[in-house]
Design an enzyme around this catalytic site. Structure first.
Site, PDB file in Angstrom:
ATOM      1  CE  LYS A  61      48.013  33.637  39.565  1.00  0.00           C
ATOM      2  NZ  LYS A  61      47.771  33.395  38.338  1.00  0.00           N
ATOM      3  NE  ARG A  88      45.553  38.614  37.585  1.00  0.00           N
ATOM      4  CZ  ARG A  88      44.970  37.849  38.158  1.00  0.00           C
ATOM      5  NH1 ARG A  88      44.813  37.984  39.564  1.00  0.00           N
ATOM      6  NH2 ARG A  88      44.608  36.762  37.493  1.00  0.00           N
ATOM      7  NE  ARG A 114      40.615  28.151  35.826  1.00  0.00           N
ATOM      8  CZ  ARG A 114      41.256  28.964  36.327  1.00  0.00           C
ATOM      9  NH1 ARG A 114      42.555  28.794  37.119  1.00  0.00           N
ATOM     10  NH2 ARG A 114      41.270  30.352  35.937  1.00  0.00           N
ATOM     11  NE  ARG A 119      37.521  31.833  36.731  1.00  0.00           N
ATOM     12  CZ  ARG A 119      38.699  32.193  37.127  1.00  0.00           C
ATOM     13  NH1 ARG A 119      38.985  31.405  38.316  1.00  0.00           N
ATOM     14  NH2 ARG A 119      39.438  33.180  36.880  1.00  0.00           N
ATOM     15  NE  ARG A 179      42.001  34.260  32.858  1.00  0.00           N
ATOM     16  CZ  ARG A 179      41.921  33.128  33.382  1.00  0.00           C
ATOM     17  NH1 ARG A 179      40.943  32.131  32.614  1.00  0.00           N
ATOM     18  NH2 ARG A 179      42.350  32.587  34.628  1.00  0.00           N
TER      19      ARG A 179
HETATM   20  P1  AMP Z   1      41.834  35.214  38.936  1.00  0.00           P
HETATM   21  O1  AMP Z   1      40.830  34.114  39.593  1.00  0.00           O
HETATM   22  O2  AMP Z   1      43.064  35.259  39.957  1.00  0.00           O
HETATM   23  O3  AMP Z   1      42.291  34.442  37.552  1.00  0.00           O
HETATM   24  O4  AMP Z   1      40.979  36.523  38.754  1.00  0.00           O
HETATM   25  C1  AMP Z   1      40.022  36.430  37.865  1.00  0.00           C
HETATM   26  C2  AMP Z   1      39.833  37.938  37.225  1.00  0.00           C
HETATM   27  O5  AMP Z   1      39.600  38.726  38.190  1.00  0.00           O
HETATM   28  C3  AMP Z   1      41.075  38.562  36.334  1.00  0.00           C
HETATM   29  O6  AMP Z   1      41.064  37.808  35.143  1.00  0.00           O
HETATM   30  C4  AMP Z   1      41.040  39.879  36.379  1.00  0.00           C
HETATM   31  O7  AMP Z   1      39.948  40.275  35.586  1.00  0.00           O
HETATM   32  C5  AMP Z   1      40.386  40.039  37.880  1.00  0.00           C
HETATM   33  N1  AMP Z   1      41.507  40.235  38.798  1.00  0.00           N
HETATM   34  C6  AMP Z   1      41.939  39.361  39.862  1.00  0.00           C
HETATM   35  N2  AMP Z   1      42.876  40.059  40.599  1.00  0.00           N
HETATM   36  C7  AMP Z   1      43.129  41.069  39.941  1.00  0.00           C
HETATM   37  C8  AMP Z   1      44.239  42.110  40.181  1.00  0.00           C
HETATM   38  N3  AMP Z   1      45.122  41.790  41.167  1.00  0.00           N
HETATM   39  N4  AMP Z   1      44.253  43.095  39.450  1.00  0.00           N
HETATM   40  C9  AMP Z   1      43.301  43.384  38.330  1.00  0.00           C
HETATM   41  N5  AMP Z   1      42.380  42.149  37.953  1.00  0.00           N
HETATM   42  C10 AMP Z   1      42.242  41.162  38.837  1.00  0.00           C
END
Ligand code: AMP
Length: 214
Positions: free
Chosen positions: A16, A91, A126, A161, A172
């Site tokens: 994404k 999400r 990653r 990360r 996740r």
């Molecule tokens: P990402 O970089 O999109 O994988 O987001 C990393 C982490 O941020 C996720 O595993 C969640 O802990 C948090 N996060 C990001 N976007 C959201 C969202 N829309 N709702 C809840 N948690 C989020």
């Protein structure tokens, strides 16, 4: 310039972020990534960042009201007035309903489809760029940077990360199936869903997304 309001949906590791960045640059619209905004808040040590940290490191979702608040604020900025790509938001169904209540009518929801086996392979390797505002990501094997360990875009040292460690990856994926996957049906029912096969090279996937949104 293509002024559209798009959302990119898919499991963690679907690509994404990589694809949202490519398409946003090309369309001249901002990529709005809640994950990047939360990581930035953590780096700065803000109250929001501190609140989100433990959820993120465990691979859990941050509470709805927290992310809804930051997105509502971000969408008020001038650069978002004619279009954007939401990357990683909504999400949950509650977040999707909140977005609709903000008066945001999405033009399309790009659903990047990748098998669970593939997702596990990808997240395992990653590498992410720590620079705020860059946020590029790579894969040791499938999408390596030109120089090992160094971001192609900004030259920073890449890192793994915390939420790309094995236990957090499992969590996740569980959060995705339980809370985010229902959005596929939610947006399909509203005639917004654009399914795109997320396997292949980044350039091939980009081409499919471009075809789906045009
Ligand atoms: P990402 O970089 O999109 O994988 O987001 C990393 C982490 O941020 C996720 O595993 C969640 O802990 C948090 N996060 C990001 N976007 C959201 C969202 N829309 N709702 C809840 N948690 C989020």
């Amino acid at each position: 310039m293509s002024k559209r309001k798009l959302m990119f949906l898919g499991p963690p590791g679907a690509g994404k972020g990589t694809q949202a960045q490519r398409i946003a640059d090309d369309f001249g619209i901002p990529q709005i990534s809640t994950g990047d905004m939360l990581r930035e808040a953590r780096r700065k040590g803000t109250e929001l960042g501190n609140k989100a940290a433990a959820f993120m490191d465990a691979g859990d979702l941050v509470p709805d009201e927290v992310v809804i608040g930051i997105v509502a604020e971000r969408l008020q900025e001038d650069d978002a007035s004619h279009g954007f790509i939401l990357d990683g938001f909504p999400r949950t169904v509650a977040q999707a309903e909140a977005l609709a209540q903000m008066g945001v009518a999405l033009d399309g929801v790009v659903n990047i489809q990748v098998s669970e086996d593939e997702v596990i392979r990808r997240l395992g390797g990653r590498l992410s760029c720590p620079t705020s505002g860059c946020g590029a990501s790579y894969h040791k094997e499938f999408n390596p940077p030109a120089n090992e360990g160094v971001c192609d875009k900004c030259g920073a040292a890449l890192y793994v990360r915390d939420d790309d460690q094995p236990e957090a990856i499992r969590q996740r994926l569980e959060s995705y199936s339980a809370k985010t996957a229902p959005l596929v049906e939610f947006y399909d029912g509203r005639g917004k869903l654009l399914n795109v096969k997320g396997e292949g090279t980044p350039a091939q996937i980009e081409e499919r997304i471009r075809a789906a949104v045009s």
